[in-house]
Design an enzyme around this catalytic site. Sequence first.
Site, PDB file in Angstrom:
ATOM      1  N   ASP A  15      44.575  38.767  33.831  1.00 27.49           N
ATOM      2  CA  ASP A  15      45.958  39.391  34.225  1.00 27.49           C
ATOM      3  C   ASP A  15      46.763  40.090  33.555  1.00 27.49           C
ATOM      4  O   ASP A  15      48.260  40.335  33.333  1.00 27.49           O
ATOM      5  CB  ASP A  15      46.738  37.791  34.591  1.00 27.49           C
ATOM      6  CG  ASP A  15      45.996  36.916  35.350  1.00 27.49           C
ATOM      7  OD1 ASP A  15      45.083  37.255  36.905  1.00 27.49           O
ATOM      8  OD2 ASP A  15      46.111  35.989  35.388  1.00 27.49           O
ATOM      9  N   LYS A  18      44.862  45.296  34.323  1.00 30.49           N
ATOM     10  CA  LYS A  18      43.953  46.192  34.154  1.00 30.49           C
ATOM     11  C   LYS A  18      43.226  46.924  35.480  1.00 30.49           C
ATOM     12  O   LYS A  18      43.096  48.283  35.484  1.00 30.49           O
ATOM     13  CB  LYS A  18      42.845  45.519  33.736  1.00 30.49           C
ATOM     14  CG  LYS A  18      42.694  44.181  32.795  1.00 30.49           C
ATOM     15  CD  LYS A  18      41.501  43.429  32.529  1.00 30.49           C
ATOM     16  CE  LYS A  18      40.779  42.397  32.895  1.00 30.49           C
ATOM     17  NZ  LYS A  18      41.491  41.763  32.965  1.00 30.49           N
ATOM     18  N   GLY A  44      40.705  38.710  39.496  1.00 27.09           N
ATOM     19  CA  GLY A  44      42.127  38.983  40.861  1.00 27.09           C
ATOM     20  C   GLY A  44      42.884  40.417  40.144  1.00 27.09           C
ATOM     21  O   GLY A  44      43.199  40.445  39.431  1.00 27.09           O
ATOM     22  N   HIS A  45      42.101  41.292  40.579  1.00 27.83           N
ATOM     23  CA  HIS A  45      42.379  42.842  40.378  1.00 27.83           C
ATOM     24  C   HIS A  45      42.793  43.107  41.441  1.00 27.83           C
ATOM     25  O   HIS A  45      42.462  43.089  42.392  1.00 27.83           O
ATOM     26  CB  HIS A  45      40.795  43.782  39.986  1.00 27.83           C
ATOM     27  CG  HIS A  45      40.230  43.148  38.717  1.00 27.83           C
ATOM     28  ND1 HIS A  45      38.925  43.019  38.416  1.00 27.83           N
ATOM     29  CD2 HIS A  45      40.990  41.634  38.131  1.00 27.83           C
ATOM     30  CE1 HIS A  45      38.824  43.252  36.702  1.00 27.83           C
ATOM     31  NE2 HIS A  45      39.630  41.550  36.913  1.00 27.83           N
ATOM     32  N   GLN A 229      39.073  39.099  33.225  1.00 32.39           N
ATOM     33  CA  GLN A 229      39.500  38.221  31.807  1.00 32.39           C
ATOM     34  C   GLN A 229      40.553  38.975  31.052  1.00 32.39           C
ATOM     35  O   GLN A 229      40.370  39.964  31.094  1.00 32.39           O
ATOM     36  CB  GLN A 229      39.243  37.152  31.884  1.00 32.39           C
ATOM     37  CG  GLN A 229      38.493  35.710  33.240  1.00 32.39           C
ATOM     38  CD  GLN A 229      37.164  36.533  34.104  1.00 32.39           C
ATOM     39  OE1 GLN A 229      36.584  37.407  33.228  1.00 32.39           O
ATOM     40  NE2 GLN A 229      37.549  36.600  34.924  1.00 32.39           N
TER      41      GLN A 229
END
Length: 424
Positions: A15, A18, A44-45, A229
């Site tokens: 988080d 990125k 989750g991007h 991650q």
Amino acid sequence: MNNGNTAVIGNQTGDEAKAKVLDFLLSIEEFDLNVRWNGGNNAGHTVWIDGKEYKFHVLPAGILHPHVTNVISRGVVVDTSFLVGEINDTEKRSGVTIENLVISDQAHLIMPYHVLRDKLEGGKIGTTGKGIGPCYEDMVGRRGIMIGDLIGVNGEIRKDDFVECVGSRLERENRILTGAYGQSPLVLGDIVEEQFLAAERLSRFVRDTQKLFKEEQKRGKRFIFEGAQGLMLDKDFGTYPFVTSSATAVDGIFRGTGVHFEFDRVIGVVKAYTTRVGKGPFPTELENDPVGEYLQEKGMEIGTTTGRTRRCGWLNLVDVTYANEINQVTELAITKLDVLSGMPSGKLEVCTSYEDGEPKYTTLDSWPEDIREIREHGELPEQAQTYLQEISDRTGKPIKLVSVYRDRDATIRCDITPRSPSKA
Ligand code: IMP
């Protein structure tokens, strides 16, 4: 090296924003391929494009850059039904038909029994419950099922072979589910029907990606690698056992693609403070603390994948320095600096060492100004510049990007160089 290859890697506990960094680089530089190499839909991007929010999980976050081939490579684990839903949702939201996706035939399938087992067993780690751990377990246990067992590289759906393959695994899984957990057994027909349905949608994207990478490498194409991650969640180098089950560090790129890439840049992405979702050590955590609550609220620290509230705390430069070493980081990108504007106490703490296992802090000043509209490093408040310089000095790494809000253009390109060798 001068091949332009760039890895964007999380240097904390995930988080780190990125995807924001990746999307910015894709918008200002020429890349030919964007490659996800690890994890699955536990990630989750989030990217903001033209004022619209897009949340990606297993679909690479560069997918809306049409000239870039986005690859889900062999180290990623794929829940096919989830991926189909994500493709359909993204097409609906963007109005664009996705053509620029490639999926490795060697990527492993997350099966429904993996998801069930994760939900039953993952509580002690606080997993995302998406079946990631059990899927990688089966890979190592030589019981895994690959995309290629379902869809050949020629796009053919291998129905008979797949039924046999799943059937041979399901006996064992049902013994565990019924015997150890008192659950109802899963039905072979239901599982394969769901997979066949997803396979119809995905078959056109499946390829031998190792071969593709080698060909594109020979043609001098430029690669960017989208980490999922962060280093402290790496299965080997993270806070074991409170880790994810994949290789989040830079070395994961080799195994996760099957090709030995050299990099011009390894960008360690670092959020200006620290967050963690799920269980596990967090020495700089501000638990039950108004400052922690302030960071949580202002930074909107809610998990993209699970909706869980993220634990918040001060920046830990000991961890960042450790991550720099393992990831062979060449430069840092600092994100969410705007969240530190107007801290209630006017102070910021940065963990720079440990004494008797306890974090030792250096205290710096916060700044009252809202910095979200600033686009030049020199225009940042002096205290913000000092904060960045301290990070560079103590980690011994240059900072080349600073993100001051979620939008693509809310990004400062800079060159803050360390003034002294690493002190952290
Ligand atoms: P798993 O990856 O679902 O097995 O979860 C293992 C640990 O990694 C848990 O603490 C999760 O909260 C954490 N985790 C997994 N993916 C992410 C991510 O994308 N961001 C932050 N934490 C993650």
